[in-house]
Scaffold this motif. Structure first.
Motif, PDB file in Angstrom:
ATOM      1  N   GLN A  68       0.823  -1.215   0.000  1.00  0.00           N
ATOM      2  CA  GLN A  68       0.000   0.000   0.000  1.00  0.00           C
ATOM      3  C   GLN A  68       0.856   1.265   0.000  1.00  0.00           C
ATOM      4  N   CYS A  69       2.169   1.121   0.068  1.00  0.00           N
ATOM      5  CA  CYS A  69       3.081   2.256   0.117  1.00  0.00           C
ATOM      6  C   CYS A  69       3.171   2.922  -1.265  1.00  0.00           C
ATOM      7  N   PRO A  70       2.897   4.233  -1.348  1.00  0.00           N
ATOM      8  CA  PRO A  70       2.970   4.902  -2.653  1.00  0.00           C
ATOM      9  C   PRO A  70       4.386   4.885  -3.250  1.00  0.00           C
ATOM     10  N   TYR A  71       5.407   4.901  -2.408  1.00  0.00           N
ATOM     11  CA  TYR A  71       6.788   4.882  -2.899  1.00  0.00           C
ATOM     12  C   TYR A  71       7.147   3.508  -3.463  1.00  0.00           C
ATOM     13  N   CYS A  72       6.587   2.457  -2.871  1.00  0.00           N
ATOM     14  CA  CYS A  72       6.788   1.108  -3.406  1.00  0.00           C
ATOM     15  C   CYS A  72       6.096   0.995  -4.760  1.00  0.00           C
ATOM     16  N   ARG A  73       4.933   1.613  -4.888  1.00  0.00           N
ATOM     17  CA  ARG A  73       4.210   1.593  -6.170  1.00  0.00           C
ATOM     18  C   ARG A  73       5.024   2.316  -7.236  1.00  0.00           C
ATOM     19  N   GLN A  74       5.672   3.426  -6.859  1.00  0.00           N
ATOM     20  CA  GLN A  74       6.514   4.158  -7.812  1.00  0.00           C
ATOM     21  C   GLN A  74       7.739   3.334  -8.191  1.00  0.00           C
ATOM     22  N   ALA A  75       8.258   2.541  -7.249  1.00  0.00           N
ATOM     23  CA  ALA A  75       9.453   1.732  -7.507  1.00  0.00           C
ATOM     24  C   ALA A  75       9.130   0.521  -8.382  1.00  0.00           C
ATOM     25  N   TYR A  76       7.900   0.036  -8.304  1.00  0.00           N
ATOM     26  CA  TYR A  76       7.502  -1.202  -8.990  1.00  0.00           C
ATOM     27  C   TYR A  76       7.857  -1.220 -10.485  1.00  0.00           C
ATOM     28  N   PRO A  77       7.459  -0.206 -11.302  1.00  0.00           N
ATOM     29  CA  PRO A  77       7.813  -0.275 -12.733  1.00  0.00           C
ATOM     30  C   PRO A  77       9.320  -0.120 -12.973  1.00  0.00           C
ATOM     31  N   ALA A  81      -0.233  -7.814  -9.648  1.00  0.00           N
ATOM     32  CA  ALA A  81      -1.638  -7.390  -9.707  1.00  0.00           C
ATOM     33  C   ALA A  81      -1.979  -6.425  -8.569  1.00  0.00           C
ATOM     34  N   ILE A  82      -1.430  -6.661  -7.382  1.00  0.00           N
ATOM     35  CA  ILE A  82      -1.721  -5.758  -6.256  1.00  0.00           C
ATOM     36  C   ILE A  82      -1.121  -4.377  -6.528  1.00  0.00           C
ATOM     37  N   TYR A  83       0.139  -4.333  -6.959  1.00  0.00           N
ATOM     38  CA  TYR A  83       0.729  -3.017  -7.256  1.00  0.00           C
ATOM     39  C   TYR A  83      -0.013  -2.317  -8.397  1.00  0.00           C
ATOM     40  N   GLU A  84      -0.409  -3.063  -9.407  1.00  0.00           N
ATOM     41  CA  GLU A  84      -1.097  -2.458 -10.555  1.00  0.00           C
ATOM     42  C   GLU A  84      -2.500  -1.979 -10.197  1.00  0.00           C
ATOM     43  N   ASN A  85      -3.045  -2.471  -9.095  1.00  0.00           N
ATOM     44  CA  ASN A  85      -4.383  -2.066  -8.635  1.00  0.00           C
ATOM     45  C   ASN A  85      -4.337  -1.367  -7.282  1.00  0.00           C
ATOM     46  N   GLN A  86      -3.176  -0.790  -6.940  1.00  0.00           N
ATOM     47  CA  GLN A  86      -3.014  -0.207  -5.605  1.00  0.00           C
ATOM     48  C   GLN A  86      -4.078   0.845  -5.289  1.00  0.00           C
ATOM     49  N   ALA A  87      -4.496   1.607  -6.269  1.00  0.00           N
ATOM     50  CA  ALA A  87      -5.494   2.660  -6.040  1.00  0.00           C
ATOM     51  C   ALA A  87      -6.857   2.086  -5.660  1.00  0.00           C
ATOM     52  N   ARG A  88      -7.060   0.790  -5.907  1.00  0.00           N
ATOM     53  CA  ARG A  88      -8.358   0.150  -5.645  1.00  0.00           C
ATOM     54  C   ARG A  88      -8.326  -0.778  -4.429  1.00  0.00           C
ATOM     55  N   LEU A  89      -7.286  -0.712  -3.603  1.00  0.00           N
ATOM     56  CA  LEU A  89      -7.177  -1.646  -2.481  1.00  0.00           C
ATOM     57  C   LEU A  89      -8.434  -1.609  -1.616  1.00  0.00           C
ATOM     58  N   SER A  90      -8.932  -2.804  -1.316  1.00  0.00           N
ATOM     59  CA  SER A  90     -10.119  -2.962  -0.469  1.00  0.00           C
ATOM     60  C   SER A  90     -10.172  -4.426  -0.044  1.00  0.00           C
ATOM     61  N   ASP A  91     -11.032  -4.732   0.886  1.00  0.00           N
ATOM     62  CA  ASP A  91     -11.181  -6.120   1.336  1.00  0.00           C
ATOM     63  C   ASP A  91     -11.570  -7.045   0.189  1.00  0.00           C
ATOM     64  N   ASP A  92     -12.373  -6.532  -0.741  1.00  0.00           N
ATOM     65  CA  ASP A  92     -12.878  -7.356  -1.833  1.00  0.00           C
ATOM     66  C   ASP A  92     -11.888  -7.521  -2.988  1.00  0.00           C
ATOM     67  N   LEU A  93     -10.960  -6.581  -3.135  1.00  0.00           N
ATOM     68  CA  LEU A  93     -10.059  -6.591  -4.285  1.00  0.00           C
ATOM     69  C   LEU A  93      -9.219  -7.867  -4.356  1.00  0.00           C
ATOM     70  N   PHE A  94      -8.729  -8.342  -3.220  1.00  0.00           N
ATOM     71  CA  PHE A  94      -7.808  -9.481  -3.231  1.00  0.00           C
ATOM     72  C   PHE A  94      -8.480 -10.747  -3.762  1.00  0.00           C
ATOM     73  N   LEU A  95      -9.754 -10.926  -3.393  1.00  0.00           N
ATOM     74  CA  LEU A  95     -10.513 -12.070  -3.898  1.00  0.00           C
ATOM     75  C   LEU A  95     -10.756 -11.919  -5.406  1.00  0.00           C
ATOM     76  N   GLU A  96     -11.042 -10.698  -5.822  1.00  0.00           N
ATOM     77  CA  GLU A  96     -11.238 -10.422  -7.257  1.00  0.00           C
ATOM     78  C   GLU A  96      -9.950 -10.737  -8.036  1.00  0.00           C
ATOM     79  N   LEU A  97      -8.806 -10.306  -7.510  1.00  0.00           N
ATOM     80  CA  LEU A  97      -7.528 -10.574  -8.180  1.00  0.00           C
ATOM     81  C   LEU A  97      -7.242 -12.071  -8.216  1.00  0.00           C
ATOM     82  N   ALA A  98      -7.516 -12.748  -7.099  1.00  0.00           N
ATOM     83  CA  ALA A  98      -7.288 -14.203  -7.031  1.00  0.00           C
ATOM     84  C   ALA A  98      -8.129 -14.912  -8.090  1.00  0.00           C
ATOM     85  N   GLY A  99      -9.373 -14.477  -8.244  1.00  0.00           N
ATOM     86  CA  GLY A  99     -10.244 -15.052  -9.269  1.00  0.00           C
ATOM     87  C   GLY A  99      -9.686 -14.807 -10.658  1.00  0.00           C
TER      88      GLY A  99
END
Length: 172
Positions: free
Chosen positions: A31-40, A91-109
């Motif tokens: 969830q760290c914005p700096y980690c998201r910037q480092a990801y690409p 997938a988590i880094y690419e969807n960081q702006a949408r983090l929520s309890d439901d997102l992880f299950l959606e990504l897993a699917g």
């Protein structure tokens, strides 16, 4: 100078050639914005220096700052139990702006994971202990923020761009 404790081992998620001369370990928080910037930038490094580096990610969720950091780490580790750690990591880094309890299950699917197993694994002691073990490794290694990088076992003083510049300079 801080050194990596413990050294990279079979409990780690490793991407790249195991025999690569350069080992980069990132302690990151999903969830760290700096980690998201480092990801690409890390992705770019992996392409530019293919065969020359191996990349290791260790969880360092700053749970008191980031509501979803620990659950995100558990989700990546639960995906790992189905052979999809790196896919979930990305997938988590690419969807960081949408983090929520439901997102992880959606990504897993979306990754085609067995959702019942995923839900059980996210809540399991094994996954919680893996995330806590990574965090403890970071504390022992002197991590004081995310992302923190270690190159060949030594703390790297800089961010992902500095890391890319250092690798470029040493390749010349």
């Amino acid at each position: 100078m801080s050194t990596l404790k413990p050294a990279v081992n079979n409990d780690d998620h490793i991407e790249g050639s195991l025999s690569a001369p350069v080992e980069i370990v990132e302690f990151g928080d999903y969830q760290c914005p700096y980690c998201r910037q480092a990801y690409p930038i890390i992705k770019d490094i992996q392409v530019l220096f293919e065969g020359q580096i191996k990349f290791i990610f260790r969880n360092f969720p700053l749970a008191e700052l980031h509501q979803y950091a620990f659950l995100a780490a558990q989700s990546a580790e639960a995906a790992a139990l189905q052979g999809k750690f790196w896919e979930m990591h990305d997938a988590i880094y690419e969807n960081q702006a949408r983090l929520s309890d439901d997102l992880f299950l959606e990504l897993a699917g979306g990754l085609g994971l067995d959702l019942e197993k995923f839900k059980q694994d996210v809540a399991s002691a094994e996954v919680k202990e893996k995330v806590e073990g990574d965090f403890e490794s970071g504390v022992r290694s002197g991590v004081n923020g995310t992302p923190s990088f270690y190159v060949n076992g030594e703390k790297f003083d800089g961010g992902a761009i500095d890391l890319r510049n250092m690798l470029n300079e040493s390749a010349e």
